[in-house]
Design an enzyme around this catalytic site. Sequence first.
Site, PDB file in Angstrom:
ATOM      1  N   GLY A   7      33.995  56.465  10.066  1.00 54.73           N
ATOM      2  CA  GLY A   7      32.629  56.012  10.315  1.00 54.73           C
ATOM      3  C   GLY A   7      32.509  54.538   9.986  1.00 54.73           C
ATOM      4  N   PRO A  48      49.146  39.629  45.852  1.00 55.15           N
ATOM      5  CG  PRO A  48      47.684  40.927  44.608  1.00 55.15           C
ATOM      6  CD  PRO A  48      49.085  40.891  45.099  1.00 55.15           C
ATOM      7  CB  SER A  97      31.536  49.008   6.766  1.00 58.07           C
ATOM      8  OG  SER A  97      31.372  48.521   5.456  1.00 58.07           O
ATOM      9  CG  ASP A 144      51.201  28.908  47.707  1.00 58.91           C
ATOM     10  OD1 ASP A 144      50.562  27.850  47.600  1.00 58.91           O
ATOM     11  OD2 ASP A 144      51.971  29.336  46.833  1.00 58.91           O
ATOM     12  N   GLY A 145      49.312  30.613  51.762  1.00 59.34           N
ATOM     13  CA  GLY A 145      49.411  30.998  53.163  1.00 59.34           C
ATOM     14  C   GLY A 145      50.199  32.263  53.424  1.00 59.34           C
ATOM     15  CE  LYS A 146      50.248  35.505  48.388  1.00 52.64           C
ATOM     16  NZ  LYS A 146      49.431  34.314  48.115  1.00 52.64           N
ATOM     17  CG  ASP A 194      50.669  22.075  59.262  1.00 54.58           C
ATOM     18  OD1 ASP A 194      51.241  22.784  58.398  1.00 54.58           O
ATOM     19  OD2 ASP A 194      49.473  22.208  59.575  1.00 54.58           O
ATOM     20  CG  ASP A 216      49.739  39.471  51.722  1.00 55.72           C
ATOM     21  OD1 ASP A 216      50.228  38.548  51.044  1.00 55.72           O
ATOM     22  OD2 ASP A 216      48.618  39.393  52.262  1.00 55.72           O
ATOM     23  CB  SER A 267      40.295  55.357  11.337  1.00 54.98           C
ATOM     24  OG  SER A 267      39.330  56.285  10.900  1.00 54.98           O
TER      25      SER A 267
END
Length: 641
Positions: free
Chosen positions: A467, A112, A469, A35-37, A168, A110, A541
């Site tokens: 551990g 992101p 299965s 966008d031109g930031k 522009d 500025d 677990s």
Amino acid sequence: MSANRAADGRQFRAYLNAREDRDILRFIMCGSVDDGKSTLIGRLLYESRLVFQDQLAKVEADSKRHGTQGDNLDLALLVDGLQAEREQGITIDVAYRMFSTDRRKFIVADAPGHEQYTRNMATGASTADLAVVLIDARKGVLPQTCRHTTILSLLGVRRVIVAVNKMDLVDWSRDVFDGIVAAYGQFAQRLDVTGVTCFPVSALTGDNVTRPSTAMDWYGGPTLLQALESAEVATGRESAPFRMPVQWVNRPSADFRGFAGTVASGLIRRGDPVMLCPSQKTSTVKRILGPDGDLDGARAGQAVTLTLADEVDVSRGDIVASAADPPSLSDQFACHIVWMHDNPLLPERPYLLKIGTRLAGAQITAIKHKLNVSTLEHTAARTLALNDIAYCNIGLDRRIAFDPYRELRETGGFILIDRYTYETVGAGMIEFGLWRGDNLTLHQLAIDKPARAAQKNQRACVLWLTGLSGAGKSATANAVERRLHAMGRHSYTLDGDNLRHGLTRDLGFTDADRVENVRRIAEVAKLFVDAGMIVLVSVISPFRDERSMAREMMDEGEFIEIFVDCPIEVCEQRDPKGLYRKARAGQIKNFTGIDSAYEPPENPEIVLKTGERSVEEVADQVVDYLRSRNAHGAGERSEVR
């Protein structure tokens, strides 16, 4: 001549003092990618004449290598400092820049534009007084524009300047500008964003940035810079109640005890009554010390050390607050959360929460809804992914002092931290405290855990077998309990598969379900321990976080982690239930070791090599450990004798 030089010196000092006394506006520049930031910020820096010759020379050289303007100067390179940004032509990190005019100083962030780096944008917005939202005139309002505006609203940035850039490239069309203004206005009205003003600009040509545009005679308003110069700087922090999070307890000698920190809000003077939170003890301010000595008072933003008239217990993380208008206290909150990590947020997973200088254990107890940032629709969610925004309930392991975020950012905003990596994974804004926790009290029972264990002539504990299965957890637990039963011990086995027929029958095998599965089992295990039992837990677990959570539920020494360590190749060869075969065929999803991760314990109390030893051998190993543990615990009842 000397008189003239003195007069010139006084004028110069007066000029410097006048510029030094100018206020500061912190604002963030955000919008979608391209966008031109960076170009717009570069234009502000360049036309404010704050670019040194060597910087300009470097930008001229870089413009030829990485620029997008041919032989012309690419002003975006004044801001895009990272090498990766220059090569890709995007902003990745939040870049902070300072510039000034005769009327004001500015600190601009500025942010992101890529959705991937939205978390960085939230960081920059958290301290901003105002936001400039850029919109590409060719593209109009995009989803990322809505996302950024939503985050701005949540973070309390109420004043927004919309800069419709690249006019522009649309022939300076008023119709295009008016259409974008209408579309953005409709979206902003649905949020708590007020005072939106819109400007047509071209960062590339400079039109309507620092000078009026001759190409848009239909626009007669101020330039963007004039709007920034005249924007009201927020003074809310000084008018808010006094708050100072304690950063350091300064005690260089027995004669001095001070509490150092930065005043987050309000004013404080000597003799003012204060309340220390969360203890809620009161005192009065005896002295206020700054870098150069004693002060009569201090205001928001000043770093000071306070001494109090009374000896009170104050620690790092406590808040010194106005006694007349103290903060609230709670251990449960309703809040908005912006998730900032590639790994998903899982409810009930333990995290660390940092608010001010206070650190506490935290769990998301419920995701009430997720917010669609484009439509503002509320949708159901069980987990949160990177850049998701949701309304949640959160519970802490202690009460903390807080203010609603909309009233005071410094004591209402927090971050969530991963307990193992210490990475910041989320940011949150407290809406209000959930008081139901304060209305519930633990009923004190006449018979306690030591009494129940003494009746059974044993020391209660949890043997937590984890551990893959097929590793042999259930078989090992069975063999160990047979031995304990033969020895007259009181025990019970909580087997993961058995519990899924009742206690956890409503849960699946997603990561979020696995977290809740372990939480429920750990709560039940805690009850068995409180009953004085030796409880064996046999459950995969897979995540360290949840095993750590289970350990922290128990008292010191009660949780014994047993890693049933068996290579996955051996587990697959055994495959007693045919699960690996189904998982390899794609018939079972989220199977641990195949398409769902297993995190082995880092420091288990016991490691059982079940691929090398028989069930009877590893069961003996567990019992021998318990006996050895008792032999080294003089004066304690044994799990096994």
